[in-house]
Scaffold this motif. Structure first.
Motif, PDB file in Angstrom:
ATOM      1  N   PHE A  39       0.839  -1.201   0.000  1.00 44.46           N
ATOM      2  CA  PHE A  39       0.000   0.000   0.000  1.00 44.46           C
ATOM      3  C   PHE A  39       0.876   1.253   0.000  1.00 44.46           C
ATOM      4  CE2 PHE A  39      -2.520   3.399   1.880  1.00 44.46           C
ATOM      5  CZ  PHE A  39      -3.669   3.338   1.105  1.00 44.46           C
ATOM      6  N   ASN A  85       2.501   1.706  -3.395  1.00 44.33           N
ATOM      7  CA  ASN A  85       1.553   2.051  -4.453  1.00 44.33           C
ATOM      8  C   ASN A  85       0.842   3.378  -4.242  1.00 44.33           C
ATOM      9  OD1 ASN A  85       2.005  -0.278  -5.992  1.00 44.33           O
ATOM     10  ND2 ASN A  85       0.592  -1.451  -4.740  1.00 44.33           N
ATOM     11  N   THR A  86       0.952   3.952  -3.072  1.00 43.07           N
ATOM     12  CA  THR A  86       0.261   5.214  -2.801  1.00 43.07           C
ATOM     13  C   THR A  86       1.254   6.295  -2.377  1.00 43.07           C
ATOM     14  OG1 THR A  86      -0.241   4.522  -0.531  1.00 43.07           O
ATOM     15  CG2 THR A  86      -1.922   4.098  -2.194  1.00 43.07           C
ATOM     16  N   THR A 124       4.401   6.693  -4.547  1.00 44.65           N
ATOM     17  CA  THR A 124       4.036   7.114  -5.898  1.00 44.65           C
ATOM     18  C   THR A 124       3.647   8.591  -5.916  1.00 44.65           C
ATOM     19  OG1 THR A 124       3.294   4.873  -6.399  1.00 44.65           O
ATOM     20  CG2 THR A 124       2.498   6.631  -7.838  1.00 44.65           C
ATOM     21  N   THR A 129      -7.878  -0.799  -2.578  1.00 45.38           N
ATOM     22  CA  THR A 129      -8.328  -0.347  -3.901  1.00 45.38           C
ATOM     23  C   THR A 129      -8.684   1.137  -3.880  1.00 45.38           C
ATOM     24  OG1 THR A 129      -9.140  -2.561  -4.461  1.00 45.38           O
ATOM     25  CG2 THR A 129     -10.047  -0.725  -5.724  1.00 45.38           C
ATOM     26  N   THR A 141      -5.333   3.132  -3.821  1.00 48.70           N
ATOM     27  CA  THR A 141      -4.572   3.073  -5.063  1.00 48.70           C
ATOM     28  C   THR A 141      -5.324   3.745  -6.214  1.00 48.70           C
ATOM     29  OG1 THR A 141      -5.355   0.826  -5.483  1.00 48.70           O
ATOM     30  CG2 THR A 141      -3.207   1.057  -4.426  1.00 48.70           C
ATOM     31  N   THR A 201      -4.750   7.453  -5.802  1.00 44.00           N
ATOM     32  CA  THR A 201      -3.383   7.747  -6.227  1.00 44.00           C
ATOM     33  C   THR A 201      -3.285   7.786  -7.749  1.00 44.00           C
ATOM     34  OG1 THR A 201      -2.479   6.743  -4.234  1.00 44.00           O
ATOM     35  CG2 THR A 201      -0.985   6.952  -6.113  1.00 44.00           C
TER      36      THR A 201
END
Length: 182
Positions: free
Chosen positions: A82, A85-86, A89, A166, A169, A172
């Motif tokens: 997590f 991916n968040t 990023t 979900t 992400t 993001t």
């Protein structure tokens, strides 16, 4: 992921518009579509279905009950993914460019709130009663950029941990694409 039953587009939802991070969906000809007639990704359709079939709406009565993803029940094995991916990023994309973050957040109807110790704090609404907070500190000469997504504690009464993954992400990805990055 939960499967979507065949009766999802029931008559009770046919005239209802569902806002998801500022994008509107509705049921048309037994399909969930946006205003351009395109259907959402399956994971998003499942989130919308779950939201529509929830027994009661989420109650966000106070602003003091916010948790990071790692503090949520069942997050353990997903925490590193997590964050990668968040948070990582978002910081890699915006770094010290607060104006680009402001523009991207505005495109997603993110509401700028008082900083509370951060350069920026935005409130986004996945659904009308489902807010997420993004805290952001821009990179400077001494420190790298830092980002953190927060969920209201009552969100776990509505969504499971994979659905919350979900939501984070997806937000993001929309921030990044709104900034013109892919």
């Amino acid at each position: 992921m939960k499967s979507i039953p065949a009766d999802v587009p029931s008559r009770r939802w046919m005239d209802r518009r569902i806002a998801f991070f500022g994008k509107h969906y509705s049921f048309h000809a037994d399909r969930l579509v946006d205003n351009l007639g395109r259907g959402p990704a399956r994971a998003i359709a499942e989130l919308i279905y779950h939201y529509l079939t929830a027994p009661q709406p989420m109650s966000v009565a106070s602003d003091d009950a916010w948790y990071s993803f790692r503090e949520l029940r069942g997050a353990g094995p997903l925490t590193v993914n997590f964050a990668n991916n968040t948070h990582k990023t978002i910081t890699a994309t915006f770094g010290g460019d607060l104006s680009a973050l402001d523009l991207s957040a505005a495109k997603l109807t993110g509401l700028l709130e008082s900083g509370q110790g951060f350069d920026r704090r935005y409130r986004f609404h996945a659904f009308p009663e489902v807010p997420l907070i993004l805290n952001y500190n821009a990179a400077d000469d001494l420190f790298p950029a830092q980002a953190g997504l927060l969920f209201h504690r009552s969100i776990q009464n509505l969504f499971d941990i994979r659905e919350l993954f979900t939501l984070g992400t997806y937000l993001t990805g929309r921030l990044i694409s709104s900034a013109g990055h892919s």
